[in-house]
Design an enzyme around this catalytic site. Structure first.
Site, PDB file in Angstrom:
ATOM      1  N   CYS A 256      44.704  36.051  48.389  1.00 47.23           N
ATOM      2  CA  CYS A 256      45.957  36.400  47.711  1.00 47.23           C
ATOM      3  C   CYS A 256      46.710  37.586  48.324  1.00 47.23           C
ATOM      4  O   CYS A 256      47.947  37.565  48.349  1.00 47.23           O
ATOM      5  CB  CYS A 256      45.724  36.607  46.222  1.00 47.23           C
ATOM      6  SG  CYS A 256      44.561  37.909  45.776  1.00 47.23           S
TER       7      CYS A 256
ATOM      8  N   CYS B  86      45.128  32.513  45.497  1.00 47.28           N
ATOM      9  CA  CYS B  86      43.818  32.851  46.047  1.00 47.28           C
ATOM     10  C   CYS B  86      43.253  31.776  46.968  1.00 47.28           C
ATOM     11  O   CYS B  86      42.160  31.943  47.520  1.00 47.28           O
ATOM     12  CB  CYS B  86      42.823  33.106  44.909  1.00 47.28           C
ATOM     13  SG  CYS B  86      43.352  34.452  43.822  1.00 47.28           S
TER      14      CYS B  86
ATOM     15  N   LYS C  66      34.889  35.148  36.356  1.00 46.77           N
ATOM     16  CA  LYS C  66      36.143  35.894  36.440  1.00 46.77           C
ATOM     17  C   LYS C  66      37.188  35.192  35.582  1.00 46.77           C
ATOM     18  O   LYS C  66      37.507  34.020  35.807  1.00 46.77           O
ATOM     19  CB  LYS C  66      36.626  35.979  37.891  1.00 46.77           C
ATOM     20  CG  LYS C  66      37.932  36.750  38.065  1.00 46.77           C
ATOM     21  CD  LYS C  66      38.334  36.792  39.529  1.00 46.77           C
ATOM     22  CE  LYS C  66      39.633  37.536  39.737  1.00 46.77           C
ATOM     23  NZ  LYS C  66      40.033  37.555  41.164  1.00 46.77           N
TER      24      LYS C  66
ATOM     25  N   ARG D 206      47.171  44.403  40.558  1.00 45.12           N
ATOM     26  CA  ARG D 206      48.060  43.522  41.313  1.00 45.12           C
ATOM     27  C   ARG D 206      49.269  44.273  41.842  1.00 45.12           C
ATOM     28  O   ARG D 206      49.765  43.981  42.938  1.00 45.12           O
ATOM     29  CB  ARG D 206      48.477  42.333  40.443  1.00 45.12           C
ATOM     30  CG  ARG D 206      47.324  41.359  40.222  1.00 45.12           C
ATOM     31  CD  ARG D 206      47.691  40.203  39.309  1.00 45.12           C
ATOM     32  NE  ARG D 206      46.554  39.298  39.163  1.00 45.12           N
ATOM     33  CZ  ARG D 206      46.467  38.349  38.242  1.00 45.12           C
ATOM     34  NH1 ARG D 206      47.457  38.175  37.387  1.00 45.12           N
ATOM     35  NH2 ARG D 206      45.405  37.571  38.171  1.00 45.12           N
TER      36      ARG D 206
ATOM     37  N   ARG E 212      47.263  31.997  37.853  1.00 48.78           N
ATOM     38  CA  ARG E 212      45.947  31.646  38.376  1.00 48.78           C
ATOM     39  C   ARG E 212      45.047  31.020  37.305  1.00 48.78           C
ATOM     40  O   ARG E 212      43.835  30.962  37.468  1.00 48.78           O
ATOM     41  CB  ARG E 212      45.284  32.901  38.971  1.00 48.78           C
ATOM     42  CG  ARG E 212      46.057  33.423  40.178  1.00 48.78           C
ATOM     43  CD  ARG E 212      45.608  34.791  40.636  1.00 48.78           C
ATOM     44  NE  ARG E 212      46.379  35.188  41.806  1.00 48.78           N
ATOM     45  CZ  ARG E 212      46.602  36.438  42.169  1.00 48.78           C
ATOM     46  NH1 ARG E 212      46.123  37.436  41.437  1.00 48.78           N
ATOM     47  NH2 ARG E 212      47.311  36.715  43.241  1.00 48.78           N
TER      48      ARG E 212
ATOM     49  N   LYS F 113      33.930  39.655  35.096  1.00 47.62           N
ATOM     50  CA  LYS F 113      35.177  40.414  35.226  1.00 47.62           C
ATOM     51  C   LYS F 113      36.211  39.793  34.301  1.00 47.62           C
ATOM     52  O   LYS F 113      36.380  38.574  34.322  1.00 47.62           O
ATOM     53  CB  LYS F 113      35.658  40.366  36.681  1.00 47.62           C
ATOM     54  CG  LYS F 113      36.981  41.085  36.928  1.00 47.62           C
ATOM     55  CD  LYS F 113      37.426  40.919  38.375  1.00 47.62           C
ATOM     56  CE  LYS F 113      38.757  41.636  38.598  1.00 47.62           C
ATOM     57  NZ  LYS F 113      39.265  41.439  39.963  1.00 47.62           N
TER      58      LYS F 113
ATOM     59  N   TYR G 194      36.702  52.439  38.785  1.00 46.29           N
ATOM     60  CA  TYR G 194      37.522  53.454  39.447  1.00 46.29           C
ATOM     61  C   TYR G 194      37.161  54.865  38.976  1.00 46.29           C
ATOM     62  O   TYR G 194      37.658  55.843  39.546  1.00 46.29           O
ATOM     63  CB  TYR G 194      39.005  53.171  39.182  1.00 46.29           C
ATOM     64  CG  TYR G 194      39.419  51.781  39.602  1.00 46.29           C
ATOM     65  CD1 TYR G 194      39.729  51.488  40.930  1.00 46.29           C
ATOM     66  CD2 TYR G 194      39.469  50.736  38.679  1.00 46.29           C
ATOM     67  CE1 TYR G 194      40.090  50.205  41.318  1.00 46.29           C
ATOM     68  CE2 TYR G 194      39.822  49.452  39.066  1.00 46.29           C
ATOM     69  CZ  TYR G 194      40.128  49.189  40.389  1.00 46.29           C
ATOM     70  OH  TYR G 194      40.469  47.924  40.772  1.00 46.29           O
TER      71      TYR G 194
END
Length: 333
Positions: free
Chosen positions: A128, A136, A203, A213, A225, A256, A320
């Site tokens: 992607c 993807c 996912k 994104r 998607r 996820k 993160y």
């Protein structure tokens, strides 16, 4: 004998690295090997760009990434997950830039291996960020997923990252049978004992990926998607997807997003207790927690969330928040 006649007997791809061996020893603590740091890699080697929708998150060129990782490695960082971003390389229908020699991930891997030889390096594998349509996989003339062409390209990209130095390739595309295609490519190139496959096995088509994104510039140009990512309400499809990937030889599994899908984490771990399980605390989760209050409130919310993820069955959390977590662990010790 084909690898896929008895995938349960193929073990060494899952513990050739010290960090992968630690993940085979599950408990409920939160240690450095239980967290993986996702990093965004730019084409410009010396660039540093803040991510406006994600406080304290940056996009780096490789030279700056090496500098940024130094303190984290000293504090115990064990693994990273790399996402490549292209801004000048051309995007086309088949994602040619994904495995081109000029791709920022392929250029960076040897430098990272040299700078941090003990660091486990995983690479996200998807088309992607590199396709002109933002999907993807490869599309047919009618705009549908071309299954055979998609799995072929995903395997080619994964093999290119493996050859460049990735310890782990992590296909996030959710195409059917891409794990087998990648495993076949690794076996054909005698890399099956040197490179693990971390499957984004469960996912979901979530609304919580927005900041990511924007950061990757990877939103679809048309459509969405939902035809290849899982519907949020379906636990049964998640179970089937995980079983498919295990049967095809995945070394590591993933759920996820994270917190809203802890039932899927528990379901997957119960079904496949012998596979290390990753959970991705995605960009939307990060943005919400980052803005949840004072610094002390953010820390408390974060640690409660991580504990719940571990309790649900996650062996490693992709987040993160890794710099903050390493600080918490360091101060605690």
């Amino acid at each position: 004998m084909s690898l896929f006649l008895s995938p349960e007997h193929v073990l060494q791809g899952g513990y050739f690295h010290a960090t992968l061996r630690k993940l085979q020893e599950p408990n409920t603590s939160i240690e450095p090997h239980n967290i993986m740091y996702p990093v965004f890699l730019l084409e410009d080697d010396d660039a540093v760009q803040p991510v406006s929708s994600m406080p304290n998150v940056f996009r780096y060129g490789i030279n700056q990434l090496i500098i940024a990782l130094e303190d984290l490695v000293l504090k115990g960082l064990k693994s990273i997950l790399i996402f490549g971003i292209v801004e000048t390389l051309p995007k086309d229908p088949t994602g040619t830039a994904a495995d081109a020699p000029s791709n920022p991930v392929i250029k960076a891997l040897p430098k990272l291996r040299e700078a941090y030889p003990q660091l486990l390096i995983a690479c996200d594998v998807c088309l992607c960020p590199y396709t002109s349509h933002g999907h993807c996989g490869v599309l047919t003339a009618a705009g549908a997923i071309d299954h055979a062409a998609s799995t072929k390209r995903i395997a080619e990209v994964a093999l290119a990252y493996a050859k460049a130095g990735a310890h782990v390739v992590a296909p996030s595309d959710m195409m059917d049978n891409r794990i087998k295609a990648i495993k076949d490519a690794l076996v054909a190139n005698k890399l099956q004992n040197q490179v693990s496959v971390l499957s984004y096995s469960c996912k979901f088509a979530s609304c919580m990926y927005g900041p990511f994104r924007d950061t990757m510039k990877s939103s679809p140009m048309e459509g969405d998607r939902k035809c290849y990512q899982l519907p949020p309400g379906s636990a049964a499809l998640a179970a089937r997807a995980a079983a498919r990937d295990v049967a095809e030889g995945a070394d590591l599994l993933m759920v996820k997003p994270g917190l809203p899908y802890l039932d899927i984490v528990r379901q997957t771990k119960d079904k496949f207790p012998n596979h290390p399980l990753f959970i991705y605390q995605v960009s939307g989760e990060y943005a919400m927690i980052s803005r949840s209050g004072s610094a002390s409130e953010v820390q408390a919310t974060l640690m409660e969330t991580l504990t719940c993820m571990r309790r649900a069955g996650a062996d490693c959390i992709i987040t993160y928040f890794v710099p903050q977590i390493l600080n918490i662990i360091s101060n605690k010790n």
